[in-house]
Design a protein around this motif. Structure first.
Motif, mmCIF file in Angstrom:
data_model
loop_
_atom_site.group_PDB
_atom_site.id
_atom_site.type_symbol
_atom_site.label_atom_id
_atom_site.label_comp_id
_atom_site.label_asym_id
_atom_site.label_seq_id
_atom_site.Cartn_x
_atom_site.Cartn_y
_atom_site.Cartn_z
ATOM 1 N N SER A 1 0.620 -1.047 0.011
ATOM 2 C CA SER A 1 0.262 -0.018 0.074
ATOM 3 C C SER A 1 0.683 1.303 0.026
ATOM 4 O O SER A 1 0.694 2.288 -0.480
ATOM 5 N N TYR A 2 1.882 1.115 0.724
ATOM 6 C CA TYR A 2 2.901 2.387 0.608
ATOM 7 C C TYR A 2 3.316 2.737 -0.718
ATOM 8 O O TYR A 2 3.181 3.950 -1.258
ATOM 9 N N ILE B 1 1.717 1.915 -3.595
ATOM 10 C CA ILE B 1 0.692 2.258 -4.420
ATOM 11 C C ILE B 1 0.374 3.647 -3.950
ATOM 12 O O ILE B 1 -0.188 4.515 -4.803
ATOM 13 N N ASN B 2 0.247 4.089 -2.668
ATOM 14 C CA ASN B 2 0.064 5.338 -2.269
ATOM 15 C C ASN B 2 0.887 6.421 -2.846
ATOM 16 O O ASN B 2 0.564 7.510 -3.352
ATOM 17 N N LEU B 3 2.277 6.090 -3.075
ATOM 18 C CA LEU B 3 3.276 6.990 -3.600
ATOM 19 C C LEU B 3 2.564 7.320 -5.274
ATOM 20 O O LEU B 3 2.834 8.561 -5.592
ATOM 21 N N PHE B 4 2.555 6.301 -5.800
ATOM 22 C CA PHE B 4 1.897 6.160 -7.256
ATOM 23 C C PHE B 4 0.679 7.054 -7.216
ATOM 24 O O PHE B 4 0.602 8.009 -8.114
ATOM 25 N N LYS B 5 -0.116 6.903 -6.259
ATOM 26 C CA LYS B 5 -1.419 7.524 -6.295
ATOM 27 C C LYS B 5 -1.158 9.184 -6.239
ATOM 28 O O LYS B 5 -1.990 9.941 -6.730
ATOM 29 N N PHE C 1 -5.012 -10.713 2.173
ATOM 30 C CA PHE C 1 -4.292 -9.574 2.445
ATOM 31 C C PHE C 1 -5.003 -8.747 3.514
ATOM 32 O O PHE C 1 -6.111 -8.850 3.635
ATOM 33 N N ASN C 2 -4.017 -8.136 4.261
ATOM 34 C CA ASN C 2 -4.655 -6.956 5.250
ATOM 35 C C ASN C 2 -3.668 -5.735 5.303
ATOM 36 O O ASN C 2 -2.479 -5.978 5.566
ATOM 37 N N ARG C 3 -4.253 -4.761 5.095
ATOM 38 C CA ARG C 3 -3.624 -3.235 5.195
ATOM 39 C C ARG C 3 -2.397 -3.381 4.209
ATOM 40 O O ARG C 3 -1.215 -3.107 4.609
#
Length: 164
Positions: free
Chosen positions: A30-31, A33-37, A131-133
């Motif tokens: 998620s880290y 993907i959040n950077l990309f987002k 998956f979780n978080r």
């Protein structure tokens, strides 16, 4: 920049082991993907501003040799803005698929295409993935016959299927 981060990712970190990261522990998928987002959101806002600026340009003031190139650019920037908007939507989808708001579990059937079935092939094995978080918390691959042998009671099929 954010794609470089994703490219350089150590995917072993998704198992939750402390191979990547620092003092705070492992880094989740998620880290990245959040950077990309975040990068896509920034680009989307800049492209929307560019569309407005390009709309305010007086085309008659442009030299004849550059007018065609300008019109092509003016037509392509909104298309690129739409792609950035879709990238943000896909990022949100991926975050949810990786268990951002609640744990997610997936069943994957591995089909043997040499034993054809209506859905493609005989499902000889399967995988359970959880998956979780943003962390991969469960990964199990097993033979389909192991499930079949675990039933402790007999089930009588519906009357229409009993003759089979």
């Amino acid at each position: 920049m954010s794609i470089d981060n994703l490219y350089g990712t150590n995917f072993v970190s998704y198992f939750g082991f402390n191979f990547v990261g620092g003092k705070d522990g492992p880094v989740s998928a998620s880290y990245f993907i959040n950077l990309f987002k975040d990068a896509a959101l920034f680009a989307e806002k800049r492209l929307e501003a560019s569309v407005e600026l390009l709309a305010s340009v007086d085309e008659s003031a442009l030299p004849d040799g550059k007018k065609e190139e300008f019109l092509e650019l003016k037509g392509q920037v909104p298309v690129l803005a739409q792609y950035m908007s879709r990238a943000v939507d896909y990022s949100n989808f991926l975050l949810e698929a990786l268990g951002k708001s609640e744990p997610k579990n997936y069943l994957i059937l591995f089909q043997n295409n040499t034993e054809l079935r209506p859905a493609g092939g005989f499902p000889g094995s399967y995988a359970l993935i959880g998956f979780n978080r943003g962390f991969l918390r469960e990964f199990k691959v097993d033979d389909i016959y192991n499930i079949d042998g675990q039933a402790h009671q007999s089930f009588i099929p519906p009357k229409e299927l009993q003759h089979i």
